[in-house]
Scaffold this motif. Structure first.
Motif, short mmCIF file in Angstrom:
data_model
loop_
_atom_site.label_atom_id
_atom_site.label_comp_id
_atom_site.label_asym_id
_atom_site.label_seq_id
_atom_site.Cartn_x
_atom_site.Cartn_y
_atom_site.Cartn_z
N GLN A 178 39.38 35.68 43.38
CA GLN A 178 40.79 36.02 43.20
C GLN A 178 41.51 34.94 42.37
O GLN A 178 42.40 35.25 41.59
CB GLN A 178 41.53 36.20 44.53
CG GLN A 178 42.99 36.39 44.23
CD GLN A 178 43.79 37.08 45.28
OE1 GLN A 178 44.70 36.49 45.82
NE2 GLN A 178 43.50 38.33 45.56
N ALA A 201 41.05 35.72 38.81
CA ALA A 201 41.87 36.87 38.41
C ALA A 201 43.35 36.48 38.33
O ALA A 201 44.07 36.90 37.41
CB ALA A 201 41.68 38.02 39.38
N LEU A 206 44.67 44.04 39.51
CA LEU A 206 43.83 42.98 38.96
C LEU A 206 42.44 43.58 38.76
O LEU A 206 42.06 44.53 39.45
CB LEU A 206 43.73 41.81 39.93
CG LEU A 206 45.00 41.05 40.29
CD1 LEU A 206 44.64 39.80 41.10
CD2 LEU A 206 45.78 40.64 39.07
N PRO A 207 41.65 43.02 37.82
CA PRO A 207 40.30 43.52 37.67
C PRO A 207 39.55 43.46 39.01
O PRO A 207 39.79 42.53 39.79
CB PRO A 207 39.65 42.57 36.67
CG PRO A 207 40.71 41.66 36.18
CD PRO A 207 41.96 41.90 36.94
#
Ligand code: ADP
Length: 538
Positions: A204, A207, A361-362
């Motif tokens: 995370q 990201a 987010l991806p």
């Protein structure tokens, strides 16, 4: 055929090592609980993190032990983030606003052996002491000069780490090992424990550093108002170190004036917090006429971003970006960074886009389902229950007694939302807060946001009240802004131009304050209790 690449574990200590190698002079500034401003660099912090890691090992902490901390955003809690996880123990961050029963529940449930606490919470910890079944040692996050004896048998942090080496050999272990845990705020039932892995938080952090997410760069100075005691201050103690962003910890002063001082003096360029915090700051700026020339951007999440805040901060050249997430998502799911063509629109055309929660987010997959689980279209019109999956999303609550995920392994967020064909998420409401009226769903958030645009409204909360014909109708509860005295009729008229007819509230009540929960959000459960037998007019 498998890839032939190294399989190196994604550990949070790798973030620290990277920061020391590349950004050792980046600053970390704290308004301490004791009062003075404390400053040091990432290089200095790494030495103290090593001392703490050595001290914890000497105390007998072993991999998997859960270490509790109830602290403000300060450099000491920051050190705990890296030291505890670094020795493969688990940092349990405890929200002091959970209330004494829930706080005792989570400490016992997590079986914390050690409890670190800021001295501002000493009375609370002392009151909890008789109920805590597992804590062997209490440690105040201060030095001997500032210790008090409210908590019996407590050591101080500085004494604990003083005699230990500032060099440590960080162990390597499986990236799926737990690094931290945090409990949900328990507005419905007991709080539930979410256990984060190193891998989840590292991914995370990557990201969050993308230009389509928090978009900070080296040279930025970040002040997290979001607490380290709830969802890891939105993971920023990790993401800031990835890219060498200076951090400013506000300590105990989270009021408008206290925040303003730190934002101004430390030339903060980026901050993050829930809407109530931003409202407090805006109020302070408007009252005092002060400006924030250095602050450029703010991430606002945890609850819907009111239009009044976007407009209010634009006057100060501060761009508020909306984010959506939850404890179970480590916590970021979406961030609203507008692409150039939308950013260039005139304000009135741009704002509807800014009111959305943004794009995922991806690696965050989102879907909408109806009440029987059929998948709905992401067409900007279908409204449904929002479910998610991804590498930083909970798989199972700590000591769960029932499945956390759906039968096909998605996590149901409890939110109702719309997703448009461009991927933008629009949170309608929490499923339990949405007002079901005449076969339609009315968003309490939409009514609150519209009411907040009225200059006489400081805070607005909407709940559904039972209605014999319509099932439920909205009741709008308002706290007036100081110096204004709007009437219910005036606000009704104001809302008629901004909301579709089904969403016009049936009644408006004025109150002195609206209850907020442990994470600074309006506590609808309390509001419902307060207006339990409310009778709508007519
Ligand atoms: P709790 O309130 O239990 O502490 P969280 O802090 O994890 O839980 O809050 C998560 C919830 O907050 C989401 O499920 C959603 O309802 C709400 N939320 C977060 N961000 C937004 C947003 N941008 N707009 C509307 N609601 C939001």
């Amino acid at each position: 055929m498998m890839g032939l690449m190294m399989d190196r574990p994604l550990l949070t200590t790798e973030i620290l090592k990277h920061a020391v190698r590349n950004y050792r002079n980046t600053e970390i500034v704290t308004r301490t609980v004791e009062g003075p401003i404390h400053r040091y660099t990432i290089g200095d912090s790494a030495k103290r993190i090593a001392k703490l890691a050595n001290a914890l090992k000497a105390m007998g902490v072993t991999p998997g032990d859960r270490i509790g901390v109830m602290g403000m955003n300060t450099y000491r809690q920051f050190e705990m983030y890296y030291a505890v996880g670094g020795i493969s123990a688990v940092l349990h961050t405890i929200n002091p606003r959970l209330g004494p029963d829930n706080a005792a529940f989570v400490i016992n449930h997590a079986e914390n052996d050690y409890l670190f606490y800021d001295t501002v919470f000493a009375p609370l910890v002392a009151a909890l002491q008789p109920k805590l079944e597992t804590v062997k040692q209490y440690i105040a996050l201060t030095d001997a000069d500032h210790a008090d004896d409210a908590v019996s048998g407590a050591l101080t942090y500085e004494e604990l780490i003083a005699d230990h080496s500032d060099i440590v050999e960080w162990p390597e272990f499986d990236e799926n090992t737990a690094v931290a845990m945090c409990y949900t705020s328990g507005t419905t039932g007991d709080p539930k424990g979410v256990v984060y892995s190193h891998r989840a938080l590292v991914l995370q952090s990557f990201a969050a550093c993308l230009p389509t997410a928090m978009s900070m760069v080296e040279g930025d100075t970040f002040l997290p108002v979001v607490p380290m005691f709830h969802v890891n201050a939105w993971n920023t103690p990790y993401s800031c170190l990835m890219i060498g962003v200076n951090q400013v910890f506000p300590g105990p002063r989270l009021d408008g004036e206290g925040l303003y001082e730190m934002l101004d003096q430390e030339k903060v360029t980026f901050s993050a917090g829930v809407p109530t915090v931003w409202l407090g700051l805006l109020d302070y700026l408007e009252k005092t006429g002060k400006k924030l020339p250095h602050l450029k951007k703010g991430l606002c999440g945890g609850a819907a971003l009111p239009e009044a805040l976007i407009r209010g901060f634009e006057k100060y050249d501060v761009e508020l970006q909306q984010g959506w997430g939850m404890t179970e998502m480590s916590p970021i799911g979406t961030v609203n960074v507008l692409p150039p063509h939308l950013k260039a629109l005139p304000i009135d055309e741009r704002i509807p886009h800014q009111l959305k929660a943004g794009r995922a987010l991806p690696f965050v997959d989102m879907r909408l389902v109806d009440s029987v689980g059929h998948i709905l279209a992401c067409d900007g019109e279908c409204e449904g229950h929002l479910q998610v999956r991804g590498p930083w999303i909970v798989k199972e609550y700590y000591k769960a007694t029932e499945p956390t995920l759906t039968a096909d392994d998605w996590f149901d967020t409890g939110d109702v939302a719309i997703i448009d064909p461009d991927g933008y998420l629009q949170i309608t409401d929490r499923a339990k807060d949405v007002i079901k009226t005449g076969g339609e769903w009315v968003s309490s958030i939409d009514i609150e946001n519209a009411a907040m645009l009225h200059e006489g409204v400081a805070q607005a909360g909407v709940i559904g009240v039972p209605h014999p014909v319509w099932q439920e109708r909205p009741l709008l509860v308002i706290v007036k802004r100081a110096g204004y005295d709007p009437t219910a009729e005036e606000i009704q008229e104001f809302l008629k131009t901004r909301l579709h007819k089904m969403a016009w509230p049936d009644a408006i009540e004025f109150v002195k304050n609206i209850p907020v929960g442990a994470t600074g959000k309006i506590l609808k459960t309390e509001l419902r209790k307060q207006f339990k037998d409310y009778e709508l007019p007519g």
